[in-house]
Design an enzyme around this catalytic site. Structure first.
Site, short mmCIF file in Angstrom:
data_model
loop_
_atom_site.label_atom_id
_atom_site.label_comp_id
_atom_site.label_asym_id
_atom_site.label_seq_id
_atom_site.Cartn_x
_atom_site.Cartn_y
_atom_site.Cartn_z
N GLU A 74 -1.46 -13.91 2.73
CA GLU A 74 -1.33 -13.75 1.36
C GLU A 74 -2.23 -14.95 0.70
O GLU A 74 -3.30 -15.02 1.14
CB GLU A 74 0.12 -14.04 1.07
CG GLU A 74 0.88 -13.01 1.65
CD GLU A 74 2.30 -12.76 1.27
OE1 GLU A 74 2.82 -13.05 0.04
OE2 GLU A 74 3.25 -12.70 1.90
N ASP A 101 8.69 -7.15 -5.34
CA ASP A 101 8.14 -8.12 -4.18
C ASP A 101 9.11 -9.45 -4.24
O ASP A 101 9.85 -9.42 -5.14
CB ASP A 101 6.61 -8.24 -4.24
CG ASP A 101 6.18 -8.86 -2.99
OD1 ASP A 101 6.75 -9.33 -2.16
OD2 ASP A 101 4.79 -8.78 -3.07
#
Ligand code: BGC
Length: 603
Positions: free
Chosen positions: A467, A269
């Site tokens: 997020e 990521d």
């Protein structure tokens, strides 16, 4: 992988220098690299982070940008081998970064629709709109099984129950990748693994679970995805029992690659290895040795290359590991046919007129209809007759930015009707079918008047987030606690709020409902949200209540159902909490939610 590809990969890899191999292992952000540098450093991939777009974010500009990177990557001279770049984006609910794209409901709404055939069609349309921009690869689908709705990424999860996520995983991958031909994009399932299981729902936090439970809840959806041929997997920021997934050799190298026989490539990521250690030099080796093949490096790709080269020379990263990573990357590029594709500008779907077309929007509108969950319908106030005098109020009634949520044009989403081009707000959808509907001037509903309005539709709820910025954190101590359980560093973003109670989180919403009910006018409430919230007071004050999730650009789908052209069919894929301490999921001991998993009324 067929033997032709194996032969091609071996032939190519034999000709590659160490610098060329390491370059293939790097993905960086478009802002951090020029096409010339892509060639010079043999870079394998470029991405757009959330909201990062060329020029004025027009489709043609995307194609031109991809064309330039591609052309640089395939230049041939004595120091450079032609290996086409693969470009990645977060097209997680349609090609949501690009102006004019069809934006689908976020995954939580698709989970409520519980319709795998529809899901595959959503993926197919998404693939075409991704290809329209000259892009090859999307970081989707998210296979998170969100177990605590305080998590800011709950809306990226289809369900709290692995059953729906498992039923969807393979279908979405198939919809995107198809036969790996002209209509296909590469899929990246994420985030490996346990992203939805963190304590207190802290984004990038700690998932404390036995291996059996990790397998049952979080690993399970990856089997159908891999069976369907998912070519890439993204590692998760979270840790498992204290150890970060980005450095987890057992989870990445053993479970995923060996035991589950995943033969595509694994990508980190966003700067995901940076949190493994205070020393970036050490972090690079930890990530590579854990089994990550390609590294998403937002900016500092030059230090990454320097460190990795040094590790190989000094033996702290074995050459076989580099070769394994590069083999996997090349295998995916060959399997996807990248070496045979014409330049992006000349590909069949590039700049195609179907981008954002009515045909595509019809699929999104159907998804909206099927995602709506009716929680209350007193005296069958719904469906509404189209000739009623309706007041439409609430901050989310005429706001396509809000109804799309995060990961829409911008990483954290947008507000207002300016940025989502081509859709309809919920109000615009209502107005099209109900000629006597009126929009509250400032949204407050204060103008409600029983002589002029017989009923009101109030659209309330959350405003966009993405997020960790969507986390609900009930106190700073939860972060301190999480950090102390994790080996490595915890990245902390400012959360969305500190309570799951809507009346405290957004007191303005209940006020709107009361401004109207106090005049004796019944209210139908529509909640825009990325998760179930504690809504007891709003629910009591409303005659009907609909969970609309984050429906995306096609607000018209809401009117289709409110006015009875279609029935409600959505069912909760998340349990609806009674109070803020109620964090039970379906099947848990003492399960006693306000509305259980699977609940949803119909006409
Ligand atoms: C997210 C990923 C995303 C990546 C690229 C990260 O912050 O966790 O889901 O794919 O950014 O934008």
């Amino acid at each position: 992988m067929n033997s032709d590809i194996t032969g091609q990969v071996e032939t190519l890899i034999r000709r590659m220098t160490l610098a060329q191999k390491i370059g293939q292992m790097v993905q960086t952000e478009r802002m951090a690299i020029t096409p010339e540098e892509v060639k010079e450093w043999h870079i394998g991939s470029v991405l757009s982070g959330g909201g990062s777009c060329p020029g004025d974010n027009q489709l043609q500009e995307w194609v031109m940008m991809n064309d330039a990177y591609w052309a640089a990557s395939v230049e041939t001279d004595e120091g450079h081998l032609p290996i086409p770049i693969i470009y990645g984006v977060d097209a997680i609910h349609g090609n949501n970064n690009v102006t004019g794209a069809t934006i689908f409901p976020h995954n939580i709404g698709l989970g409520a629709a519980n319709d795998p055939d529809l899901l595959e069609r959503v993926a197919r349309v998404s693939a075409r709109e991704i290809l329209a921009a000259g892009v090859d690869w999307t970081f989707a689908p998210t296979l998170a099984v969100a177990r605590n709705s305080q998590w800011g990424r709950t809306y990226e999860s289809y369900s709290e129950d692995p059953a729906i996520v498992c039923a969807y995983a393979g279908r979405f991958v198939s919809g995107l990748q198809g036969d790996l031909g002209t209509d296909s994009v590469v899929s990246c399932v994420k985030h490996w693994v346990g992203d939805g299981g963190t304590t207190d729902g802290i984004d990038q936090g700690e998932t404390t679970l036995s291996e059996d439970e990790l397998e049952r809840l979080h690993i399970a959806p990856y089997y159908p995805a891999i069976d369907a041929g998912a070519l890439t997997v993204m590692v998760s920021f979270n840790s498992w029992n204290g150890d970060k997934c980005h450095g987890h050799k057992y989870l990445v190298n053993y479970v995923l690659k060996e035991r589950m026989q995943f033969d595509g490539f694994v990508i980190s990521d966003w700067d995901g290895i940076d949190y493994l250690s205070e020393s970036y030099y050490d972090a690079v080796a930890m990530g590579v040795n854990a089994g990550i093949d390609m590294f998403m490096v937002s900016e500092h790709w030059q230090p990454f290359i320097k460190h990795l080269s040094h590790h190989v020379v000094s033996g702290t990263v074995p050459m076989e590991r580099i070769d394994d990573a590069v083999r996997r990357i090349l295998r995916v590029k060959y399997a996807f046919g990248l070496f045979d594709k014409p330049r992006p500008a000349e590909r069949y779907w590039s700049n195609h007129t179907s981008f954002g077309s009515n045909e595509h929007r019809e699929v999104a509108r159907e998804a909206v209809r099927k995602s709506l969950v009716l929680l209350k319908n007193e005296d069958s106030i719904l469906p509404l007759a189209k000739d009623r005098k309706i007041l439409v109020a609430g901050k989310n009634a005429d706001n396509t930015g809000h109804q799309c949520g995060g990961f829409s044009i911008a990483w954290q989403g947008t507000s207002g009707n300016e940025f989502v081009v081509g859709g309809t707000s919920i109000w615009e959808g209502i107005k099209q079918v109900a000629p006597h509907a009126e929009l509250s001037a400032d949204g407050s509903g204060k103008e409600a008047d029983p002589h002029q309005h017989d009923v009101a539709i109030v659209v309330i709820g959350e405003t966009p987030y993405a997020e960790g910025m969507g986390d609900i954190r009930t106190g700073e101590d939860v972060i301190v606690q999480a950090g102390s359980q994790i080996n490595g560093l915890l990245k902390v973003l400012e959360p969305y709020g500190d309570t799951m109670i809507l009346a405290d989180l957004h007191p303005e919403d209940l006020e709107v409902i009361k401004n109207i009910t106090s005049k004796g006018i019944p209210v139908i409430t529509l909640l825009i949200s990325g998760r179930p919230l504690v809504i007891n007071r709003e629910l009591d004050a409303s005659s009907a209540f609909v969970a609309a999730w984050l429906p995306g650009s096609e607000g018209q789908g809401v009117a289709d159902v409110l006015f009875g052209d279609e029935d409600f069919s959505g069912k909760l894929s998340f349990s609806w909490p009674k109070d803020p301490d109620d964090r039970n999921n379906v099947g848990d001991e003492g399960y006693d939610p306000l509305f259980p998993y699977g609940f949803g009324l119909a006409y």
